[in-house]
Motif scaffolding. Structure first.
Motif, PDB file in Angstrom:
ATOM      1  N   VAL A 121       0.839  -1.147  -0.031  1.00  0.00           N
ATOM      2  CA  VAL A 121      -0.089  -0.028  -0.002  1.00  0.00           C
ATOM      3  C   VAL A 121       0.901   1.202  -0.053  1.00  0.00           C
ATOM      4  CG1 VAL A 121      -1.875   1.325   0.944  1.00  0.00           C
ATOM      5  CG2 VAL A 121      -1.610  -1.282   1.246  1.00  0.00           C
ATOM      6  N   VAL A 122       0.742   2.028  -1.050  1.00  0.00           N
ATOM      7  CA  VAL A 122       1.704   3.435  -1.215  1.00  0.00           C
ATOM      8  C   VAL A 122       0.839   4.440  -0.845  1.00  0.00           C
ATOM      9  CG1 VAL A 122       3.220   4.313  -2.840  1.00  0.00           C
ATOM     10  CG2 VAL A 122       2.845   1.921  -2.723  1.00  0.00           C
ATOM     11  N   THR A 123       1.147   5.284   0.016  1.00  0.00           N
ATOM     12  CA  THR A 123       0.501   6.644   0.104  1.00  0.00           C
ATOM     13  C   THR A 123       1.663   7.887  -0.297  1.00  0.00           C
ATOM     14  OG1 THR A 123       1.162   6.683   2.382  1.00  0.00           O
ATOM     15  CG2 THR A 123      -1.122   5.901   1.726  1.00  0.00           C
ATOM     16  N   THR A 124       1.267   8.953  -0.865  1.00  0.00           N
ATOM     17  CA  THR A 124       2.009  10.002  -1.287  1.00  0.00           C
ATOM     18  C   THR A 124       1.677  11.275  -0.462  1.00  0.00           C
ATOM     19  OG1 THR A 124       1.898   8.787  -3.365  1.00  0.00           O
ATOM     20  CG2 THR A 124       2.713  10.987  -3.434  1.00  0.00           C
ATOM     21  N   LYS A 125       3.037  11.934  -0.129  1.00  0.00           N
ATOM     22  CA  LYS A 125       2.624  13.252   0.418  1.00  0.00           C
ATOM     23  C   LYS A 125       3.746  14.190  -0.319  1.00  0.00           C
ATOM     24  CE  LYS A 125      -0.033  12.244   3.754  1.00  0.00           C
ATOM     25  NZ  LYS A 125      -1.416  12.996   3.935  1.00  0.00           N
ATOM     26  N   LYS A 126       3.372  15.378  -0.469  1.00  0.00           N
ATOM     27  CA  LYS A 126       4.300  16.165  -1.330  1.00  0.00           C
ATOM     28  C   LYS A 126       5.239  16.827  -0.332  1.00  0.00           C
ATOM     29  CE  LYS A 126       4.137  20.255  -4.362  1.00  0.00           C
ATOM     30  NZ  LYS A 126       4.888  19.531  -5.441  1.00  0.00           N
ATOM     31  N   ILE A 127       6.473  16.959  -0.559  1.00  0.00           N
ATOM     32  CA  ILE A 127       7.384  17.236   0.279  1.00  0.00           C
ATOM     33  C   ILE A 127       7.187  18.887   0.463  1.00  0.00           C
ATOM     34  CG2 ILE A 127      10.069  17.946   0.430  1.00  0.00           C
ATOM     35  CD1 ILE A 127      10.449  15.667  -1.074  1.00  0.00           C
ATOM     36  N   PRO A 128       7.064  19.476   1.611  1.00  0.00           N
ATOM     37  CA  PRO A 128       6.739  21.001   1.768  1.00  0.00           C
ATOM     38  C   PRO A 128       7.729  21.927   1.365  1.00  0.00           C
ATOM     39  CG  PRO A 128       7.279  19.924   3.847  1.00  0.00           C
ATOM     40  CD  PRO A 128       7.248  18.872   2.913  1.00  0.00           C
TER      41      PRO A 128
END
Length: 526
Positions: A493-500
């Motif tokens: 399961v892959v979840t993506t977060k944008k680098i701030p």
């Protein structure tokens, strides 16, 4: 407020639901055990090739008195089924891959033969009308030759590389570049046909310069391909969290501007190197504990059975009341056992850790004693030594029986016996002997689970992955994107977060401002 009767009824319903869930877990455990017993007790299938042998015995630790190897061509029933499925799945992928490769070769030949055709066609069609080519024109020939050579090497280095995987959709940027090159070459051919072939231009130097401009434009398109395919994804833009669904192993990676399918490919490449090997044998502990909760629960009717009665009558009502009281008694017993399940778990884990430490100590001692029986001969000693000299494989086969029993018991205790075969252990032992490695270096591969690529090819070769995503797999990664990589045994399961975005400010400190004063008090001793 609810009445006490209603609250008691709700509690009884909840307890009944919990017991039903426990019963379902017991059923799943029984089915799993039956399947494992079937695969374990099923006879091995002989290979059709001559010289093939039966599959390896699971009790090689107890039965190893002389070292024997298994044939590399032996097949089991599961291997035959897996190979057949892989062949069926790979037919479509192979056709698509060869079709793409054929189109790329045709487009490449068109690109490289076009400048040469521009230079040769005037000499073939109207040679008597062409003007003589001077020194500058001949210098352009050298320029075209070297530029085409550079372009050939650059295209070979960027595009003609062995494929890493088969993706479900086409790579968008590569397809756009191919269409751009095709339109560009067609446009040059149209202009060449209208302005040069129809009019039979006599200025051959202008024709050569036209071919040089085509090669220069192709070099710029190749530079654009490097930017889009290689450089654009280098800067990290997203942080992805990868979680294995069965045991909860988590890893974090930084990725650049990639599509979902290419991000999935990058994650799988990291998975085979970073994640420990998946061991389904470690996941059966919870099911076995659930089975123990309901084992031994029996309900007895001390008053005797009720006689059979019609569908509606006092006897049937009494039987229904008895069944209800029996279910409540079982629910109460299961609840009391559930209250003490944490103690059982604690003692089970403590006992397992004690057994693992005991097996590990015996294994370390056995391996160290086995390694003491081997001595590397120097060049001078090899000339004087008698004929009892062994190569690394023979030495490994000689000392393996002394450590085989302890090693197999340790692997069974840690549930790793399916990850290591006798042949692979002997090969690793011969490798350690050849490179003069210590017993600790030999044991490191078995004391802690390593990445998937460390084990045999059966654990990772030709594994079919399925990409599951709500968004199109050719779209780019976004903040909050979620997708799954699913195989037969588990899923990632892959979840993506944008680098701030990081805002940094500067504060200057004068080096001369570092001045201090000693503050003395009456109680301070100096």
């Amino acid at each position: 407020m609810q009445s006490p009767t209603v609250m008691e009824a709700e509690d009884e319903v909840l307890q009944v639901l919990e017991v039903c869930e426990a019963i379902e877990e017991v059923k799943e455990l029984i089915v799993t055990n039956l399947e494992e017993d079937w695969h374990t007790n099923s006879p091995p299938v002989e290979s059709s090739a001559p010289g093939s042998k039966l599959s390896q015995d699971d009790n090689w630790g107890e039965t190893t008195t002389a070292v024997t190897g298994t044939s590399e061509h032996s097949l089991s029933q599961e291997d035959i089924v897996r190979i057949t499925k892989d062949l069926e799945d790979s037919v479509g992928l192979d056709c698509r891959r060869y079709f793409t490769l054929t189109l790329a070769v045709i487009l490449g030949l068109l690109v490289f033969l076009t400048p040469l055709a521009f230079l040769v066609l005037p000499h073939l069609l109207w040679p008597e009308k062409l003007q003589s080519c001077g020194t500058a024109c001949e210098g352009l020939f050298i320029s075209v030759a070297f530029k085409l050579l550079i372009l050939l090497l650059a295209v070979w280095a960027l595009f003609f590389r062995p494929p890493r995987a088969g993706l479900p959709r086409v790579f968008v940027f590569r397809a756009l570049l191919a269409v751009l090159v095709l339109l560009f070459v067609v446009s040059y051919w149209l202009f060449y046909g209208v302005r040069i072939l129809d009019s039979q231009d006599e200025n051959y130097q202008g024709i050569v310069q036209y071919a040089v401009s085509l090669v220069d434009a192709l070099l710029f398109i190749h530079y654009l391909a490097i930017v889009l395919l290689e450089l654009r994804q280098l800067q990290p833009c997203f942080s992805v969290c990868v979680t294995r669904s069965t045991d909860g192993e988590i890893r974090h990676y930084n990725l650049g501007q990639l599509s979902i399918q290419r991000a999935a490919l990058a994650i799988l490449e990291h998975y085979y190197c970073d994640f420990p090997v998946h061991n389904p044998a470690l996941l059966s502990a919870s099911k076995s504990r659930a089975a123990k909760h309901l084992a031994g629960l029996k309900v007895y009717n001390v008053d005797g059975e009720f006689p059979a009665a019609p569908a509606e009558g006092p006897g049937n009502n009494a039987a229904a009341g008895l069944a209800h009281s029996q279910s409540r008694a079982m629910i109460a017993a299961a609840a009391r056992r559930r209250d003490t399940s944490h103690n059982e778990l604690y003692y089970e884990e403590a006992e397992h850790e004690r057994r693992v430490r005991k097996r590990k100590a015996r294994l370390v001692v056995a391996v160290e004693e086995a390694f003491t029986h081997i001595k590397r001969l120097q060049e001078e000693e090899q000339k004087k030594a008698p004929g009892d000299v062994m190569d690394p494989r023979e030495a490994a086969q000689a000392i393996f029986p002394s450590m085989a029993r302890a090693l197999q018991k340790y692997l069974r205790t840690t549930k790793q016996q399916h990850c290591h075969s006798m042949e692979s252990i002997q090969q690793h032992l011969a490798f350690c002997i050849t490179n003069n490695m210590t017993p600790k270096a030999f044991l490191e591969s078995y004391l802690a689970p390593g990445p998937t690529l460390q084990y045999s090819r059966d654990h990772w070769l030709a594994r079919q992955w399925t990409l599951i995503s709500e968004a199109s797999v050719t779209s780019g990664l976004k903040d909050g994107s979620i997708f799954l990589l699913k195989c037969v045994d588990f899923s990632l399961v892959v979840t993506t977060k944008k680098i701030p975005y990081i805002q940094m400010s500067e504060e200057y400190i004068d080096p001369k401002s570092h001045k201090f004063v000693l503050r003395l008090q009456s109680e301070t001793s100096v």
